[in-house]
Design an enzyme around this catalytic site. Sequence first.
Site, PDB file in Angstrom:
ATOM      1  N   ASP A 122      -4.466   0.237   9.013  1.00 15.01           N
ATOM      2  CA  ASP A 122      -3.977   0.555   7.672  1.00 15.01           C
ATOM      3  C   ASP A 122      -4.634   1.854   7.223  1.00 15.01           C
ATOM      4  O   ASP A 122      -5.858   2.009   7.343  1.00 15.01           O
ATOM      5  CB  ASP A 122      -4.320  -0.557   6.678  1.00 15.01           C
ATOM      6  CG  ASP A 122      -3.561  -1.853   6.970  1.00 15.01           C
ATOM      7  OD1 ASP A 122      -2.718  -1.852   7.895  1.00 15.01           O
ATOM      8  OD2 ASP A 122      -3.815  -2.850   6.280  1.00 15.01           O
ATOM      9  N   ASP A 168       6.892 -10.416   3.535  1.00 13.00           N
ATOM     10  CA  ASP A 168       5.583 -10.657   2.921  1.00 13.00           C
ATOM     11  C   ASP A 168       5.750 -11.755   1.879  1.00 13.00           C
ATOM     12  O   ASP A 168       6.601 -11.642   0.996  1.00 13.00           O
ATOM     13  CB  ASP A 168       5.072  -9.387   2.259  1.00 13.00           C
ATOM     14  CG  ASP A 168       5.025  -8.209   3.218  1.00 13.00           C
ATOM     15  OD1 ASP A 168       4.783  -8.448   4.412  1.00 13.00           O
ATOM     16  OD2 ASP A 168       5.238  -7.067   2.773  1.00 13.00           O
TER      17      ASP A 168
END
Length: 240
Positions: A9, A131
């Site tokens: 990330d 998600d």
Amino acid sequence: MMQIIPAIDIIGGQCVRLTEGDFTQQKTYASNPVEVAKQFVDAGLQRLHLVDLDGARARKPLNLAVLEAIATQTNLIIDFGGGIQSEESIQQAFNAGAQQITAGSIAVREVSLVQHWLEKFGANKIIIGADFRDNFISINAWAEQSTVSLTNFIQQYLEYGAQTFICTDVSKDGKLQGPATQTYTELVQSFPKAGFIASGGVTTINDLEELKAIGMEGVIIGKAIYEGTITLADLNKFVC
């Protein structure tokens, strides 16, 4: 063989991890994501889940240079997400070296657009990011909760030709408290033709064994690698 997919990330060009997607709970692990990616290659891993967190907030990719550097200096198969909101941004990601992109919040907000992407680029190029928190889809960098249920979301996109779903339990992400194994079990049983990639909460080798046993196509590992609860050497048994 279940695919092991390490995650990188990116914020400000650096390798970071968040907890529950909260930008105020950020920990930086490395200043050079390329070197981290090379460690994954040395461990025999073949794929990478690369997330542009700056791009997720800006709704346009901002760390394409990092993507390009990793793509040119390693042979990793990269799926790229964060800020993918247009066909232009998809093309930018592909031009920078991504083999796949992940459509997250946009897949909730603009269903017809993502359906078009699936038709134009193919289901092998477009991964759907599911998600979720409490079995409802989370959007906008996980800051908002939609009214779309996880199962309805997956059913809809299967009908549009999607094949692969990254399912991230937002409530578990970055906490090192174990994955949502029960939810994944139910998804695999309910949608046997879909390919599910688990994300969020993976902490131990036992977690990986359980996810493999229930039939997950892949599993994304982030914080567990960076914190050492799973070492790269531990992953040898899962590497083809």
